[in-house]
Design a protein around this motif. Structure first.
Motif, PDB file in Angstrom:
ATOM      1  N   ARG A  38       1.478 -14.740   3.334  1.00  0.00           N
ATOM      2  CA  ARG A  38       2.021 -14.536   1.994  1.00  0.00           C
ATOM      3  C   ARG A  38       1.278 -15.446   1.029  1.00  0.00           C
ATOM      4  O   ARG A  38       1.190 -16.667   1.232  1.00  0.00           O
ATOM      5  N   LEU A  39       0.754 -14.851  -0.044  1.00  0.00           N
ATOM      6  CA  LEU A  39       0.028 -15.578  -1.065  1.00  0.00           C
ATOM      7  C   LEU A  39       0.856 -15.662  -2.336  1.00  0.00           C
ATOM      8  O   LEU A  39       1.872 -14.969  -2.483  1.00  0.00           O
ATOM      9  N   ALA A  40       0.396 -16.487  -3.266  1.00  0.00           N
ATOM     10  CA  ALA A  40       1.041 -16.568  -4.573  1.00  0.00           C
ATOM     11  C   ALA A  40       1.022 -15.200  -5.243  1.00  0.00           C
ATOM     12  O   ALA A  40       0.136 -14.376  -5.005  1.00  0.00           O
ATOM     13  N   GLY A  41       2.021 -14.959  -6.088  1.00  0.00           N
ATOM     14  CA  GLY A  41       2.084 -13.689  -6.802  1.00  0.00           C
ATOM     15  C   GLY A  41       2.618 -12.551  -5.967  1.00  0.00           C
ATOM     16  O   GLY A  41       2.388 -11.373  -6.278  1.00  0.00           O
ATOM     17  N   ASP A  42       3.333 -12.880  -4.871  1.00  0.00           N
ATOM     18  CA  ASP A  42       3.930 -11.860  -3.990  1.00  0.00           C
ATOM     19  C   ASP A  42       2.882 -10.907  -3.428  1.00  0.00           C
ATOM     20  O   ASP A  42       3.070  -9.684  -3.367  1.00  0.00           O
ATOM     21  N   VAL A  43       1.771 -11.498  -3.007  1.00  0.00           N
ATOM     22  CA  VAL A  43       0.701 -10.750  -2.350  1.00  0.00           C
ATOM     23  C   VAL A  43       0.731 -11.064  -0.857  1.00  0.00           C
ATOM     24  O   VAL A  43       0.928 -12.212  -0.457  1.00  0.00           O
ATOM     25  N   VAL A  44       0.544 -10.038  -0.035  1.00  0.00           N
ATOM     26  CA  VAL A  44       0.445 -10.220   1.411  1.00  0.00           C
ATOM     27  C   VAL A  44      -0.982  -9.893   1.838  1.00  0.00           C
ATOM     28  O   VAL A  44      -1.511  -8.821   1.507  1.00  0.00           O
ATOM     29  N   ALA A  45      -1.594 -10.809   2.568  1.00  0.00           N
ATOM     30  CA  ALA A  45      -2.917 -10.584   3.146  1.00  0.00           C
ATOM     31  C   ALA A  45      -2.751 -10.197   4.605  1.00  0.00           C
ATOM     32  O   ALA A  45      -2.021 -10.856   5.353  1.00  0.00           O
ATOM     33  N   GLU A  59      -5.979   2.626   6.430  1.00  0.00           N
ATOM     34  CA  GLU A  59      -4.602   2.252   6.095  1.00  0.00           C
ATOM     35  C   GLU A  59      -4.375   2.236   4.585  1.00  0.00           C
ATOM     36  O   GLU A  59      -3.338   2.691   4.099  1.00  0.00           O
ATOM     37  N   VAL A  60      -5.329   1.702   3.867  1.00  0.00           N
ATOM     38  CA  VAL A  60      -5.218   1.657   2.409  1.00  0.00           C
ATOM     39  C   VAL A  60      -5.178   3.071   1.841  1.00  0.00           C
ATOM     40  O   VAL A  60      -4.349   3.396   0.973  1.00  0.00           O
ATOM     41  N   LEU A  61      -6.042   3.942   2.352  1.00  0.00           N
ATOM     42  CA  LEU A  61      -6.075   5.323   1.872  1.00  0.00           C
ATOM     43  C   LEU A  61      -4.763   6.049   2.190  1.00  0.00           C
ATOM     44  O   LEU A  61      -4.259   6.829   1.375  1.00  0.00           O
ATOM     45  N   VAL A  62      -4.209   5.788   3.378  1.00  0.00           N
ATOM     46  CA  VAL A  62      -2.943   6.424   3.755  1.00  0.00           C
ATOM     47  C   VAL A  62      -1.822   5.957   2.831  1.00  0.00           C
ATOM     48  O   VAL A  62      -0.980   6.754   2.398  1.00  0.00           O
ATOM     49  N   SER A  63      -1.796   4.667   2.515  1.00  0.00           N
ATOM     50  CA  SER A  63      -0.789   4.141   1.591  1.00  0.00           C
ATOM     51  C   SER A  63      -0.894   4.832   0.235  1.00  0.00           C
ATOM     52  O   SER A  63       0.123   5.238  -0.345  1.00  0.00           O
ATOM     53  N   GLU A  64      -2.111   4.966  -0.264  1.00  0.00           N
ATOM     54  CA  GLU A  64      -2.315   5.614  -1.560  1.00  0.00           C
ATOM     55  C   GLU A  64      -1.892   7.083  -1.507  1.00  0.00           C
ATOM     56  O   GLU A  64      -1.259   7.592  -2.451  1.00  0.00           O
ATOM     57  N   VAL A  74       4.746   1.003   2.080  1.00  0.00           N
ATOM     58  CA  VAL A  74       4.189  -0.293   1.745  1.00  0.00           C
ATOM     59  C   VAL A  74       2.969  -0.085   0.848  1.00  0.00           C
ATOM     60  O   VAL A  74       2.150   0.791   1.091  1.00  0.00           O
ATOM     61  N   GLN A  75       2.874  -0.883  -0.202  1.00  0.00           N
ATOM     62  CA  GLN A  75       1.899  -0.634  -1.263  1.00  0.00           C
ATOM     63  C   GLN A  75       0.642  -1.478  -1.102  1.00  0.00           C
ATOM     64  O   GLN A  75       0.692  -2.719  -1.104  1.00  0.00           O
ATOM     65  N   ALA A  76      -0.504  -0.797  -0.967  1.00  0.00           N
ATOM     66  CA  ALA A  76      -1.794  -1.482  -1.018  1.00  0.00           C
ATOM     67  C   ALA A  76      -2.097  -1.828  -2.474  1.00  0.00           C
ATOM     68  O   ALA A  76      -1.862  -1.019  -3.373  1.00  0.00           O
ATOM     69  N   LEU A  77      -2.584  -3.028  -2.716  1.00  0.00           N
ATOM     70  CA  LEU A  77      -2.879  -3.445  -4.081  1.00  0.00           C
ATOM     71  C   LEU A  77      -4.034  -2.627  -4.658  1.00  0.00           C
ATOM     72  O   LEU A  77      -5.033  -2.380  -3.974  1.00  0.00           O
ATOM     73  N   ALA A  78      -3.870  -2.223  -5.894  1.00  0.00           N
ATOM     74  CA  ALA A  78      -4.944  -1.542  -6.615  1.00  0.00           C
ATOM     75  C   ALA A  78      -5.778  -2.590  -7.350  1.00  0.00           C
ATOM     76  O   ALA A  78      -5.383  -3.749  -7.495  1.00  0.00           O
ATOM     77  N   ASP A  79      -6.968  -2.166  -7.797  1.00  0.00           N
ATOM     78  CA  ASP A  79      -7.836  -3.023  -8.622  1.00  0.00           C
ATOM     79  C   ASP A  79      -8.239  -4.314  -7.917  1.00  0.00           C
ATOM     80  O   ASP A  79      -8.391  -5.366  -8.546  1.00  0.00           O
ATOM     81  N   VAL A  80      -8.377  -4.247  -6.592  1.00  0.00           N
ATOM     82  CA  VAL A  80      -8.875  -5.381  -5.828  1.00  0.00           C
ATOM     83  C   VAL A  80      -9.692  -4.800  -4.675  1.00  0.00           C
ATOM     84  O   VAL A  80      -9.402  -3.699  -4.200  1.00  0.00           O
ATOM     85  N   GLN A  81     -10.716  -5.509  -4.241  1.00  0.00           N
ATOM     86  CA  GLN A  81     -11.572  -4.987  -3.176  1.00  0.00           C
ATOM     87  C   GLN A  81     -10.773  -4.785  -1.897  1.00  0.00           C
ATOM     88  O   GLN A  81     -10.104  -5.686  -1.416  1.00  0.00           O
ATOM     89  N   PRO A  90     -11.577  -7.376   8.824  1.00  0.00           N
ATOM     90  CA  PRO A  90     -11.186  -6.835   7.520  1.00  0.00           C
ATOM     91  C   PRO A  90      -9.906  -7.478   7.015  1.00  0.00           C
ATOM     92  O   PRO A  90      -8.951  -7.690   7.770  1.00  0.00           O
ATOM     93  N   VAL A  91      -9.894  -7.793   5.741  1.00  0.00           N
ATOM     94  CA  VAL A  91      -8.698  -8.332   5.099  1.00  0.00           C
ATOM     95  C   VAL A  91      -8.269  -7.354   4.019  1.00  0.00           C
ATOM     96  O   VAL A  91      -9.052  -7.013   3.132  1.00  0.00           O
ATOM     97  N   THR A  92      -7.038  -6.889   4.115  1.00  0.00           N
ATOM     98  CA  THR A  92      -6.480  -5.989   3.106  1.00  0.00           C
ATOM     99  C   THR A  92      -5.334  -6.690   2.398  1.00  0.00           C
ATOM    100  O   THR A  92      -4.740  -7.638   2.918  1.00  0.00           O
ATOM    101  N   TRP A  93      -5.016  -6.172   1.214  1.00  0.00           N
ATOM    102  CA  TRP A  93      -4.083  -6.845   0.319  1.00  0.00           C
ATOM    103  C   TRP A  93      -2.928  -5.913  -0.029  1.00  0.00           C
ATOM    104  O   TRP A  93      -3.147  -4.764  -0.402  1.00  0.00           O
ATOM    105  N   TRP A  94      -1.697  -6.424   0.082  1.00  0.00           N
ATOM    106  CA  TRP A  94      -0.510  -5.591  -0.039  1.00  0.00           C
ATOM    107  C   TRP A  94       0.538  -6.283  -0.904  1.00  0.00           C
ATOM    108  O   TRP A  94       0.575  -7.509  -1.009  1.00  0.00           O
TER     109      TRP A  94
END
Length: 295
Positions: A38-45, A59-64, A74-81, A90-94
């Motif tokens: 868990r990161l600041a700003g309620d982000v999960v790595a 996984e990111v594409l399936v979420s979208e 569960v929501q993959a973050l937009a506007d981030v690599q 691989p590190v994904t952001w949620w």
């Protein structure tokens, strides 16, 4: 200071810097096959296994896709690599989930009914579900079993492959979750249930999304009759335990759970103990209902 890229902490720090996120003060949520912080700003790595970049991107594409289809997920973050790959991991952001509890059987049945009703998405590389994936390898590489158990497991796997082919499944293949159980549906304090853990989404037979809870009912007595009937009712009335091929589905699922324990037994004493117990169960040495500890 040089970052150690062989550790999850090091991978996270580097990936967050690349993505423009702040990993200072990150809190470990889970350390398993995937490591989550868990990161600041309620982000999960979510840090995947080495070499799992394609699966992480999927996984990111399936979420979208599920979001666009209107299914709470569960929501993959937009506007981030997505993903950021560091040392092959691989590190994904949620988005962090709200306060929640696991689904009831009825809630799981309802979510699966909506999920299976969706048309197959146009996602490149969406795999075909293989119920026998990795089982040969895990049996061969297992260090915590003797020759007799290894020989029996190999023979059992061969027999199950034959029994599965003999089912002659001719129903349509659909989008399936691949690991459907109550813990993979989060029910917030307010709002609809949210589908989690998209790593195994694939194209396959819907029975593989129904088998885990069915086996919990028939072989482990983890569910009361009313709980299982509520699952069947909310799913739409299809009771997998009543079909002629049920035992084959159940035996394959239970072998998968045995082989998962095998994959952990070399580094975890509790897993090694579970391996011996689980093998004794599926070999018929212990009567049902069984009790297996989570790993």
């Amino acid at each position: 200071m040089t970052t150690n890229l062989t550790t999850a902490d090091g991978v996270l720090s580097t990936a967050a810097r690349i993505a423009g996120l702040d990993s200072r003060g990150a809190e470990l949520i889970r350390d398993g096959s995937n490591v989550m912080y868990r990161l600041a700003g309620d982000v999960v790595a979510r840090i995947g296994r080495p070499g799992s970049e394609v699966a992480a991107h999927r996984e990111v594409l399936v979420s979208e896709w599920l979001t666009s289809a209107g299914l709470p997920v569960v929501q993959a973050l937009a506007d981030v690599q997505q993903p950021v790959v560091v040392s092959g991991r691989p590190v994904t952001w949620w988005a962090l989930l709200p306060a929640h509890r696991p689904a009831t059987p009825a809630e799981l049945g309802s979510v699966l009914r909506s999920f299976h009703a969706l048309s197959t998405p146009e996602i490149s590389g969406l795999p075909t579900h293989d119920p026998f994936a990795n089982l040969d390898q895990r049996i061969t590489e297992a260090s915590e079993i003797d020759h007799d158990d290894r020989t029996w497991l190999r023979r059992h796997l061969t027999q199950l492959r034959l029994r599965y082919r003999q089912l002659g499944l001719d129903g349509p293949r659909k989008i399936i979750h691949g690991d459907a159980w109550q813990g993979n549906v989060a029910v917030p304090d307010s709002g609809p249930p949210i589908l989690l853990d998209l790593e195994m989404v694939s194209i396959g037979h819907i029975e593989w999304d129904l088998i885990q809870i069915a086996v919990d009912y028939t072989d482990f007595a983890r569910l009361e009759v009313g709980e299982y009937r509520s699952f069947v009712s909310e799913y739409g009335g299809y009771d997998l335990t009543s079909v002629s091929g049920y035992r084959t589905f159940a035996d394959i699922q239970e072998l998968r759970w045995v082989c998962f324990a095998l994959s952990k037994a070399g580094v975890r004493r509790d897993a090694a103990t579970q391996v011996r117990h689980r093998i004794a169960c599926i070999r018929g040495d212990l009567p049902r209902p069984w009790t297996w500890d989570a790993i």
